[in-house]
Enzyme design. Structure first.
Site, PDB file in Angstrom:
ATOM      1  N   ARG A 130       0.729  -1.263   0.124  1.00 45.18           N
ATOM      2  CA  ARG A 130      -0.127   0.006  -0.075  1.00 45.18           C
ATOM      3  C   ARG A 130       0.812   1.350  -0.076  1.00 45.18           C
ATOM      4  O   ARG A 130       0.345   2.269   0.332  1.00 45.18           O
ATOM      5  CB  ARG A 130      -1.072   0.132   1.067  1.00 45.18           C
ATOM      6  CG  ARG A 130      -2.086  -1.272   0.979  1.00 45.18           C
ATOM      7  CD  ARG A 130      -3.226  -0.773   1.703  1.00 45.18           C
ATOM      8  NE  ARG A 130      -4.172  -1.892   1.806  1.00 45.18           N
ATOM      9  CZ  ARG A 130      -4.134  -2.832   2.651  1.00 45.18           C
ATOM     10  NH1 ARG A 130      -3.380  -2.531   3.870  1.00 45.18           N
ATOM     11  NH2 ARG A 130      -4.996  -3.927   2.461  1.00 45.18           N
ATOM     12  N   LYS A 152       3.230  11.462 -11.461  1.00 45.02           N
ATOM     13  CA  LYS A 152       2.116  10.526 -12.358  1.00 45.02           C
ATOM     14  C   LYS A 152       2.922   9.371 -12.685  1.00 45.02           C
ATOM     15  O   LYS A 152       3.886   9.375 -13.171  1.00 45.02           O
ATOM     16  CB  LYS A 152       1.740  11.292 -13.672  1.00 45.02           C
ATOM     17  CG  LYS A 152       0.761  12.113 -13.750  1.00 45.02           C
ATOM     18  CD  LYS A 152       0.067  12.541 -15.075  1.00 45.02           C
ATOM     19  CE  LYS A 152      -0.898  13.563 -15.017  1.00 45.02           C
ATOM     20  NZ  LYS A 152      -1.399  14.315 -16.070  1.00 45.02           N
ATOM     21  N   GLU A 194       9.235  17.232 -25.463  1.00 43.26           N
ATOM     22  CA  GLU A 194       8.645  17.726 -24.320  1.00 43.26           C
ATOM     23  C   GLU A 194       9.305  19.113 -23.748  1.00 43.26           C
ATOM     24  O   GLU A 194       8.637  19.833 -22.991  1.00 43.26           O
ATOM     25  CB  GLU A 194       8.549  16.571 -23.192  1.00 43.26           C
ATOM     26  CG  GLU A 194       8.006  15.240 -23.737  1.00 43.26           C
ATOM     27  CD  GLU A 194       6.450  15.145 -23.241  1.00 43.26           C
ATOM     28  OE1 GLU A 194       5.894  16.079 -23.250  1.00 43.26           O
ATOM     29  OE2 GLU A 194       5.792  14.061 -22.956  1.00 43.26           O
ATOM     30  N   LYS A 235       7.860  22.563 -14.586  1.00 50.52           N
ATOM     31  CA  LYS A 235       6.872  21.393 -14.371  1.00 50.52           C
ATOM     32  C   LYS A 235       6.403  21.484 -12.819  1.00 50.52           C
ATOM     33  O   LYS A 235       5.561  21.472 -12.333  1.00 50.52           O
ATOM     34  CB  LYS A 235       7.448  20.054 -14.826  1.00 50.52           C
ATOM     35  CG  LYS A 235       6.321  19.013 -14.179  1.00 50.52           C
ATOM     36  CD  LYS A 235       6.391  17.817 -15.205  1.00 50.52           C
ATOM     37  CE  LYS A 235       5.370  16.904 -14.840  1.00 50.52           C
ATOM     38  NZ  LYS A 235       5.550  15.549 -15.575  1.00 50.52           N
ATOM     39  N   GLU A 245      -4.057  17.624 -11.147  1.00 52.80           N
ATOM     40  CA  GLU A 245      -4.783  17.844 -12.478  1.00 52.80           C
ATOM     41  C   GLU A 245      -6.158  18.614 -12.313  1.00 52.80           C
ATOM     42  O   GLU A 245      -6.901  17.714 -12.924  1.00 52.80           O
ATOM     43  CB  GLU A 245      -4.385  16.912 -13.219  1.00 52.80           C
ATOM     44  CG  GLU A 245      -4.531  17.377 -14.813  1.00 52.80           C
ATOM     45  CD  GLU A 245      -4.345  16.023 -15.653  1.00 52.80           C
ATOM     46  OE1 GLU A 245      -3.105  15.762 -15.618  1.00 52.80           O
ATOM     47  OE2 GLU A 245      -5.106  15.861 -16.479  1.00 52.80           O
ATOM     48  N   ARG A 249      -2.812  21.924 -14.187  1.00 54.79           N
ATOM     49  CA  ARG A 249      -1.645  20.779 -14.770  1.00 54.79           C
ATOM     50  C   ARG A 249      -2.143  20.373 -16.045  1.00 54.79           C
ATOM     51  O   ARG A 249      -1.128  19.869 -16.749  1.00 54.79           O
ATOM     52  CB  ARG A 249      -1.728  19.729 -13.554  1.00 54.79           C
ATOM     53  CG  ARG A 249      -0.647  18.755 -13.934  1.00 54.79           C
ATOM     54  CD  ARG A 249      -0.383  17.818 -12.990  1.00 54.79           C
ATOM     55  NE  ARG A 249       0.433  16.960 -13.277  1.00 54.79           N
ATOM     56  CZ  ARG A 249       1.269  16.169 -12.591  1.00 54.79           C
ATOM     57  NH1 ARG A 249       0.992  16.015 -11.177  1.00 54.79           N
ATOM     58  NH2 ARG A 249       2.260  15.480 -12.962  1.00 54.79           N
ATOM     59  N   ASN A 253      -0.339  18.602 -20.551  1.00 58.05           N
ATOM     60  CA  ASN A 253      -1.102  17.654 -21.802  1.00 58.05           C
ATOM     61  C   ASN A 253      -1.094  18.161 -23.024  1.00 58.05           C
ATOM     62  O   ASN A 253      -1.613  17.595 -23.693  1.00 58.05           O
ATOM     63  CB  ASN A 253      -2.498  17.309 -21.133  1.00 58.05           C
ATOM     64  CG  ASN A 253      -2.281  15.580 -21.058  1.00 58.05           C
ATOM     65  OD1 ASN A 253      -3.313  15.028 -21.831  1.00 58.05           O
ATOM     66  ND2 ASN A 253      -1.764  14.912 -20.060  1.00 58.05           N
ATOM     67  N   HIS A 256      -1.118  15.986 -26.173  1.00 54.79           N
ATOM     68  CA  HIS A 256      -1.366  14.666 -25.667  1.00 54.79           C
ATOM     69  C   HIS A 256      -2.614  13.996 -26.090  1.00 54.79           C
ATOM     70  O   HIS A 256      -2.739  12.845 -25.976  1.00 54.79           O
ATOM     71  CB  HIS A 256      -1.197  14.507 -23.986  1.00 54.79           C
ATOM     72  CG  HIS A 256       0.258  14.440 -23.756  1.00 54.79           C
ATOM     73  ND1 HIS A 256       1.198  15.713 -24.005  1.00 54.79           N
ATOM     74  CD2 HIS A 256       1.233  13.554 -23.217  1.00 54.79           C
ATOM     75  CE1 HIS A 256       2.238  15.433 -23.767  1.00 54.79           C
ATOM     76  NE2 HIS A 256       2.434  14.462 -23.047  1.00 54.79           N
ATOM     77  N   HIS A 260      -1.651  10.555 -27.650  1.00 55.59           N
ATOM     78  CA  HIS A 260      -2.098   9.338 -26.925  1.00 55.59           C
ATOM     79  C   HIS A 260      -2.774   8.547 -27.817  1.00 55.59           C
ATOM     80  O   HIS A 260      -2.683   7.250 -27.899  1.00 55.59           O
ATOM     81  CB  HIS A 260      -2.692   9.507 -25.588  1.00 55.59           C
ATOM     82  CG  HIS A 260      -1.446   9.891 -24.353  1.00 55.59           C
ATOM     83  ND1 HIS A 260      -2.226  10.154 -23.388  1.00 55.59           N
ATOM     84  CD2 HIS A 260      -0.447   9.727 -24.264  1.00 55.59           C
ATOM     85  CE1 HIS A 260      -0.971  10.530 -22.520  1.00 55.59           C
ATOM     86  NE2 HIS A 260       0.043  10.194 -23.165  1.00 55.59           N
ATOM     87  N   HIS A 274       6.710   8.164 -27.386  1.00 59.00           N
ATOM     88  CA  HIS A 274       5.902   8.968 -26.994  1.00 59.00           C
ATOM     89  C   HIS A 274       6.060  10.429 -27.137  1.00 59.00           C
ATOM     90  O   HIS A 274       5.020  11.135 -27.692  1.00 59.00           O
ATOM     91  CB  HIS A 274       5.606   8.839 -25.412  1.00 59.00           C
ATOM     92  CG  HIS A 274       5.090   9.853 -24.720  1.00 59.00           C
ATOM     93  ND1 HIS A 274       3.798   9.770 -24.635  1.00 59.00           N
ATOM     94  CD2 HIS A 274       5.368  10.878 -23.758  1.00 59.00           C
ATOM     95  CE1 HIS A 274       3.115  10.859 -23.762  1.00 59.00           C
ATOM     96  NE2 HIS A 274       4.137  11.716 -23.452  1.00 59.00           N
TER      97      HIS A 274
END
Ligand SMILES: NC(=O)c1ccc[n+]([C@@H]2O[C@H](COP(=O)([O-])OP(=O)(O)OC[C@H]3O[C@@H](n4cnc5c(N)ncnc54)[C@H](O)[C@@H]3O)[C@@H](O)[C@H]2O)c1
Ligand SMILES: O=C(O)C(=O)C[C@@H](O)[C@H](O)[C@H](O)COP(=O)(O)O
Ligand SMILES: [Zn+2]
Length: 380
Positions: A130, A152, A194, A235, A245, A249, A253, A256, A260, A274
């Protein structure tokens, strides 16, 4: 903004997240300080290094040496390189290896590699017992400027990118810029997309600086560390204001939503890395912004020109195998975009441009308009 002439001393960027704040340490040779930093941060901890085969070949020994010299016990988990490891199978392999190595709650997982290893090891750490803390040691340009920062973590589903994951911040990021010397030119370029993203989304002066100084970044001059530090600062600032987000935030993206979907359409394969998907996606976002009258055609062209000038793909037709295998039709791309994590009540969200350096979140773009736009782009 001018290009620095000399390699700077190590740079530390603070990610200001209260009791979960951490440092990003950037510089040539900082990998050798990993052991002493980990010993100071977590006295008595054992560590498990998660890495991929290629990174292991180049950098695992040096990483293990640094930890051993500080008296830190280590074990290793080596996965296959690439998106094939950011999967249920990859997660099972890493999780079972960490359990077998008896990594306890107060121990540390160390992610040594690119964004794939960082996302995968970070997610495994987030769910192991956990939650176990982890350290990011990013070894690709993309990981040093983006994926190692912000927490992330996750894996892909066959239905879409990063659809399973957790927010789990690292406790330390060690970005040794000399490890980039062994990165392939294509992977370096993919990571550069990026870097350019930070200029396009929020810092016009940085974008202009990149237009003038990108050659020095690629050749390993002092501009490289400056670009990495500037990206990390950008960032870190956004993440510290909006960790999960809920608002700004989402600007990170940019490119993306399209990118994606393109990665999914090409089966998360070597056809499109990517960063390459982000490059094509950023150009599509700029062109869509121009179509909607938010920016001029000239600004959209400026984004496209810069990315193309470093050799990145910028059009759907640039994606490997487009001519032979095709890609997907506009409806398939729309269906893939429907799985985007920014979708709210079934409505797509796009990151659009009001200017170079001023991105905005838009959730009122007509799907029919986007479909027609994609159809037009697919037919060249
Ligand atoms: N978590 C985030 O915020 C975030 C941000 C951006 C991207 N990502 C994710 O990151 C992944 C892409 O990361 P990536 O581009 O680093 O890909 P990657 O991890 O697959 O690394 C790219 C390739 O370079 C090799 N490599 C890495 N470092 C090397 C080195 N120093 N020398 C030689 N080879 C090296 C790897 O073995 C791999 O083959 C994607 O899955 C993307 O979704 C996550
Ligand atoms: O950190 C963020 O936030 C980003 O969006 C950075 C992106 O470059 C990165 O690819 C991220 O993994 C995408 O996030 P996702 O939530 O769309 O999966
Ligand atoms: Zn990205």
């Amino acid at each position: 903004m001018t290009a620095p002439l000399k390699h700077s001393a190590d740079i530390t960027v603070d990610v200001a997240l209260g009791d979960r704040a951490y440092d990003i340490v950037i510089g040539r040779g900082v990998l050798d300080t990993l052991g002493t930093r980990v010993a100071a941060l977590r006295p008595g901890a054992r560590t498990a290094i998660v890495t991929d085969r290629t990174v292991a070949k180049h950098w695992l020994e040096q990483t293990e040496r640094s930890l051993a010299e500080a008296g830190i016990p280590t074990s290793r988990v080596i996965v296959e390189e690439g998106e094939v490891s950011k999967t249920y199978a990859g997660l099972e392999k890493v999780s079972e290896a960490l359990i077998a190595a008896k990594i306890e709650r107060n121990d540390l997982v160390i992610a040594l590699g690119g964004g794939v290893v960082g996302d995968l090891a970070g997610f495994a750490a987030a769910i192991l017992r956990r939650g176990v803390d982890f350290v990011q040691v990013p070894t690709s340009l993309l990981a040093q400027v983006d994926s190692s920062v912000g927490g992330k973590t996750g894996i892909n589903s066959p239905q879409g990118k990063n659809l399973l994951g957790a927010f789990h911040q690292p406790v330390l990021v060690i970005a040794d810029t000399s490890v980039l010397d062994t990165l392939s030119p294509r992977q370096f370029r993919a990571g550069y997309a990026e870097v350019a993203k930070y200029g396009v989304l929020g810092d016009e002066a940085f974008f202009t600086w990149l237009e003038a100084n990108h050659a020095d970044i690629f050749s390993g001059g002092a501009a490289r560390e400056h670009a990495i530090a500037t990206s990390c600062r950008a960032k870190a600032a956004i993440v510290s204001r909006d960790e999960r987000e809920n608002g700004e935030r989402a600007l990170l993206n940019l490119g993306h939503t399209f990118g994606h979907a393109l990665e999914a359409a090409t089966g998360f394969s070597d056809r499109l890395f990517h960063g390459e998907g982000v490059s094509v996606g950023m150009v599509l976002a700029a062109e869509l912004s121009a179509k909607l009258g938010l920016i001029s055609e000239a600004d959209a062209t400026r984004v496209e020109r810069h990315l193309a000038s470093v050799g990145l793909p910028t059009h759907l037709q640039d994606i490997a195998g487009f001519a032979q295998e095709g890609l997907a039709d506009a409806d398939t791309l729309m269906a893939l975009m429907a799985q985007d994590k920014k979708v709210k009540r079934g409505k797509l969200t796009f990151i659009l441009l009001q200017a170079i350096g001023r991105a905005v979140v838009a959730n009122d773009v007509e799907p029919a308009l986007v479909r027609d736009f994609l159809q037009q782009k697919l037919s060249g």
